[in-house]
Design a protein around this motif. Structure first.
Motif, PDB file in Angstrom:
ATOM      1  N   THR A 118     -59.421  11.455  -1.795  1.00  0.00           N
ATOM      2  CA  THR A 118     -60.312  11.199  -0.662  1.00  0.00           C
ATOM      3  C   THR A 118     -60.339   9.713  -0.368  1.00  0.00           C
ATOM      4  OG1 THR A 118     -62.573  11.551   0.166  1.00  0.00           O
ATOM      5  CG2 THR A 118     -62.354  10.947  -2.146  1.00  0.00           C
ATOM      6  N   ASP A 119     -60.944   9.369   0.774  1.00  0.00           N
ATOM      7  CA  ASP A 119     -61.181   7.952   1.087  1.00  0.00           C
ATOM      8  C   ASP A 119     -62.678   7.655   1.179  1.00  0.00           C
ATOM      9  OD1 ASP A 119     -61.732   9.326   3.413  1.00  0.00           O
ATOM     10  OD2 ASP A 119     -60.651   7.953   4.734  1.00  0.00           O
ATOM     11  N   ILE A 120     -63.507   8.625   0.835  1.00  0.00           N
ATOM     12  CA  ILE A 120     -64.953   8.407   0.949  1.00  0.00           C
ATOM     13  C   ILE A 120     -65.432   7.452  -0.154  1.00  0.00           C
ATOM     14  CG2 ILE A 120     -67.239   9.501   0.836  1.00  0.00           C
ATOM     15  CD1 ILE A 120     -65.627  10.145   3.403  1.00  0.00           C
ATOM     16  N   GLY A 121     -66.154   6.433   0.239  1.00  0.00           N
ATOM     17  CA  GLY A 121     -66.717   5.476  -0.718  1.00  0.00           C
ATOM     18  C   GLY A 121     -65.698   4.550  -1.344  1.00  0.00           C
ATOM     19  N   ILE A 122     -64.480   4.532  -0.769  1.00  0.00           N
ATOM     20  CA  ILE A 122     -63.374   3.807  -1.415  1.00  0.00           C
ATOM     21  C   ILE A 122     -63.648   2.293  -1.428  1.00  0.00           C
ATOM     22  CG2 ILE A 122     -61.921   3.498   0.648  1.00  0.00           C
ATOM     23  CD1 ILE A 122     -59.591   4.637  -1.134  1.00  0.00           C
ATOM     24  N   HIS A 123     -64.446   1.801  -0.453  1.00  0.00           N
ATOM     25  CA  HIS A 123     -64.768   0.368  -0.404  1.00  0.00           C
ATOM     26  C   HIS A 123     -66.180   0.077  -0.908  1.00  0.00           C
ATOM     27  CE1 HIS A 123     -61.067  -0.372   1.658  1.00  0.00           C
ATOM     28  NE2 HIS A 123     -61.392   0.436   2.651  1.00  0.00           N
ATOM     29  N   LEU A 132     -58.522   4.652  -8.261  1.00  0.00           N
ATOM     30  CA  LEU A 132     -57.626   4.569  -7.108  1.00  0.00           C
ATOM     31  C   LEU A 132     -56.218   5.019  -7.460  1.00  0.00           C
ATOM     32  CD1 LEU A 132     -58.831   1.151  -5.642  1.00  0.00           C
ATOM     33  CD2 LEU A 132     -59.458   3.470  -4.895  1.00  0.00           C
ATOM     34  N   LEU A 133     -55.579   5.644  -6.496  1.00  0.00           N
ATOM     35  CA  LEU A 133     -54.205   6.126  -6.665  1.00  0.00           C
ATOM     36  C   LEU A 133     -53.401   5.721  -5.431  1.00  0.00           C
ATOM     37  CD1 LEU A 133     -52.138   8.046  -8.201  1.00  0.00           C
ATOM     38  CD2 LEU A 133     -52.914   9.810  -6.601  1.00  0.00           C
ATOM     39  N   ASP A 134     -52.308   4.990  -5.652  1.00  0.00           N
ATOM     40  CA  ASP A 134     -51.396   4.686  -4.543  1.00  0.00           C
ATOM     41  C   ASP A 134     -50.354   5.774  -4.484  1.00  0.00           C
ATOM     42  OD1 ASP A 134     -52.529   2.257  -3.663  1.00  0.00           O
ATOM     43  OD2 ASP A 134     -51.679   1.241  -5.417  1.00  0.00           O
ATOM     44  N   TRP A 135     -50.228   6.395  -3.339  1.00  0.00           N
ATOM     45  CA  TRP A 135     -49.321   7.526  -3.217  1.00  0.00           C
ATOM     46  C   TRP A 135     -48.664   7.495  -1.840  1.00  0.00           C
ATOM     47  CZ3 TRP A 135     -46.911  10.689  -6.296  1.00  0.00           C
ATOM     48  CH2 TRP A 135     -46.364  11.876  -5.811  1.00  0.00           C
ATOM     49  N   GLN A 136     -47.356   7.357  -1.803  1.00  0.00           N
ATOM     50  CA  GLN A 136     -46.577   7.354  -0.570  1.00  0.00           C
ATOM     51  C   GLN A 136     -47.145   6.376   0.457  1.00  0.00           C
ATOM     52  OE1 GLN A 136     -46.225  11.528   0.499  1.00  0.00           O
ATOM     53  NE2 GLN A 136     -44.673  11.860  -1.083  1.00  0.00           N
TER      54      GLN A 136
ATOM     55  N   ALA B 132     -71.390   7.975   7.722  1.00  0.00           N
ATOM     56  CA  ALA B 132     -71.126   6.622   8.214  1.00  0.00           C
ATOM     57  C   ALA B 132     -69.622   6.372   8.359  1.00  0.00           C
ATOM     58  CB  ALA B 132     -71.751   5.584   7.288  1.00  0.00           C
ATOM     59  N   GLN B 133     -68.846   6.907   7.420  1.00  0.00           N
ATOM     60  CA  GLN B 133     -67.406   6.653   7.465  1.00  0.00           C
ATOM     61  C   GLN B 133     -66.683   7.512   8.498  1.00  0.00           C
ATOM     62  OE1 GLN B 133     -66.455   6.138   3.031  1.00  0.00           O
ATOM     63  NE2 GLN B 133     -64.392   6.206   3.905  1.00  0.00           N
ATOM     64  N   LYS B 134     -67.197   8.698   8.782  1.00  0.00           N
ATOM     65  CA  LYS B 134     -66.388   9.672   9.538  1.00  0.00           C
ATOM     66  C   LYS B 134     -66.938  10.104  10.890  1.00  0.00           C
ATOM     67  CE  LYS B 134     -63.213  10.049   6.347  1.00  0.00           C
ATOM     68  NZ  LYS B 134     -61.826   9.593   6.584  1.00  0.00           N
ATOM     69  N   LEU B 159     -77.298  -5.984   0.132  1.00  0.00           N
ATOM     70  CA  LEU B 159     -77.404  -4.797  -0.726  1.00  0.00           C
ATOM     71  C   LEU B 159     -76.052  -4.086  -0.810  1.00  0.00           C
ATOM     72  CD1 LEU B 159     -80.799  -3.412   0.631  1.00  0.00           C
ATOM     73  CD2 LEU B 159     -80.388  -4.453  -1.616  1.00  0.00           C
ATOM     74  N   PRO B 160     -75.882  -3.209  -1.823  1.00  0.00           N
ATOM     75  CA  PRO B 160     -74.642  -2.427  -1.900  1.00  0.00           C
ATOM     76  C   PRO B 160     -74.428  -1.639  -0.597  1.00  0.00           C
ATOM     77  CG  PRO B 160     -75.942  -2.164  -3.908  1.00  0.00           C
ATOM     78  CD  PRO B 160     -76.799  -2.922  -2.942  1.00  0.00           C
ATOM     79  N   LEU B 161     -73.198  -1.677  -0.107  1.00  0.00           N
ATOM     80  CA  LEU B 161     -72.909  -1.050   1.185  1.00  0.00           C
ATOM     81  C   LEU B 161     -72.807   0.467   1.083  1.00  0.00           C
ATOM     82  CD1 LEU B 161     -70.197  -3.311   2.864  1.00  0.00           C
ATOM     83  CD2 LEU B 161     -72.704  -3.372   3.119  1.00  0.00           C
TER      84      LEU B 161
END
Lengths: 231, 219
Positions: A118-123, A132-136, B132-134, B159-161
């Motif tokens: 997923t990309d949710i919460g990635i930042h 984290l996983l780098d894939w293609q 928020a992301q989507k 604060l934490p985002l």
């Protein structure tokens, strides 16, 4: 085979230290009778997996307030000051997940798979570099499946085979959790003989269910919370 | 008119007919009460409802039917009920057109913080990160300052985002502010306040462009 069990014997199968999924989002879907029996029997050192902590002095909040819970895996406890205070004082460990990610982790375990990308919460700070996983050519977050020893589920209706039907907004996590735990205990005020549902109406097929407890009636726990009524 | 009422009355105007809208816990869930009864909109509630509507009469209130804030809702014709995995598939697949959401802090880059005040108040993430992301468009509803009078609209969130660069518009009791590539642009004032006084209550620099049609963030 009939899966009917008494409330006492169904909950007595849960040992201290168990990992337990509990259905419900707020009140709807919360299996108050199973929870209150767990409170009465007093198993400790529990890990609970539930969307929220119910509200103060209701549902799983009672188990937490009684010191039976070591860890809560959840999404949101903002409506429960008692649990926030205990968390702030370090009396309980709380792990927060984004709500749909918690649902998907449970769904994934229930489907017999091990994780998803997923990309949710990635930042955000909920993601560690190890996740984290780098894939293609793209970077994803790996989310592992989440299983449990037990699931406690409230169904509007059930039959002896463990076929379940939910109602209203009480569906929420219940069908997902019913697939992701090794032993699934269901409470229902309306239990009947097989054949009562048209087959395509069944939300959770009985194969996933181990025990069904019939409730004599729904206590005031299941009723309207006055402070949520707009006057 | 109270500050909250002013925010809610202005927020209603953000909803495009025919859209799917999620209303976050707090101020946003109250927006529903300001919608006309025949308004063409489907309210998504992340606990598993598409087509949630205003509270039923007391005698027909259903204790098994709430929105994400715990309020007793009714269902509109054409509503559907589903589990939490389906509910968030709808969100992550960007089928929700607009989310109105609360904030502890929001900043000039459109960053949002609304889940954790370390050591003090951590309500948790709930559906906020995914929404928020989507969601296609995020409108923050917030009082302009916190209860101690400190700005909530900052140069950079401390604060934490919850999510980065996700907010399109901020509606407070004082102003409607867009997040643009040039910074925060004041589109409307909702109170009788001078530019200087509004700036004084806002940490981030404001650009005043009440009549113009600036391009919005992300467009």
């Amino acid at each position: 085979m009939k899966k009917n069990r008494t409330l006492e014997s169904a909950i007595a199968s849960i040992p201290s230290g168990a990992v337990i999924m509990v259905g419900g989002f707020g009140n709807p879907g919360t299996p108050f009778s199973l929870i209150n029996e767990l409170l009465r029997q007093g198993q400790t050192n529990l890990t609970l997996i539930k969307n929220d902590a119910n509200e103060a002095s209701h549902g799983v909040s009672r188990l937490i307030e009684n010191g039976q819970v070591r860890k809560l895996i959840t999404t949101h406890i903002g409506l429960n000051k008692n649990v926030i205070d205990r968390f702030n004082q370090g009396e309980i460990e709380v792990a927060f997940h984004p709500q749909g990610i918690l649902a998907e982790k449970i769904r994934t375990a229930g489907a017999g798979s091990f994780g998803f990308l997923t990309d949710i919460g990635i930042h955000s700070e909920i993601t560690r570099p190890d996740d984290l996983l780098d894939w293609q050519g793209k970077t994803y977050k790996v989310e592992m499946a989440l299983r449990a020893d037990f699931a406690l589920i409230h169904a509007a209706q059930a039959d002896w085979l463990g076929n379940l039907v939910y109602q209203g907004s009480a569906i929420n996590f219940s069908p997902l959790m019913a697939m992701a735990a090794d032993h699934v205990i269901v409470e229902t005020p309306d239990l009947g003989a097989p054949g009562r549902f048209s087959p395509e109406q069944v939300h959770t097929p009985g194969a996933f269910v181990d025990s069904v407890v019939q409730l004599e009636s729904l206590t005031s726990d299941y009723g309207i919370l006055e402070h949520h009524v707009r006057r | 008119m109270s500050d909250v009422e002013r925010i809610l009355r202005r927020a209603v105007l953000e909803i495009t007919p025919g859209s799917i809208v999620n209303l976050g816990i707090g101020l946003p869930t109250k927006v529903m009460h300001y919608l006309p009864d025949d308004f063409d909109v489907q309210i998504h509630s992340e606990n598993g409802i598409l087509g949630a509507w205003k509270q039923a009469e007391p005698e027909s209130m259903d204790p098994f039917l709430i929105d994400a804030s715990g309020a007793y809702v009714s269902l509109r014709e054409g509503a559907s009920l589903f589990d939490s995995a389906v509910s968030f598939a709808m969100i992550r697949r960007a089928r929700v057109d607009l989310t109105m959401i609360g904030a502890f802090e929001v900043d000039a880059h459109g960053n949002l913080a609304n889940w954790k005040i370390p050591g003090r108040f951590s309500p948790g993430i709930g559906g906020a990160m995914e929404l928020a992301q989507k969601t296609k468009r995020i409108v923050v509803l917030t009082t302009h300052t916190d209860k101690h009078g400190r700005p909530k609209i900052l140069e950079t969130c401390r604060l934490p985002l919850t999510a980065k660069a996700c907010v399109s518009r901020i509606i407070s009791e004082l102003a409607v502010i867009d997040v643009t590539n040039r910074g925060l642009v004041v589109r409307e004032k909702l109170a009788d306040i001078s530019d200087a006084d509004l700036q004084a209550k806002t940490e981030a620099a404001l650009i005043f462009a009440i009549e113009s049609g600036e391009e919005q963030h992300g467009e």
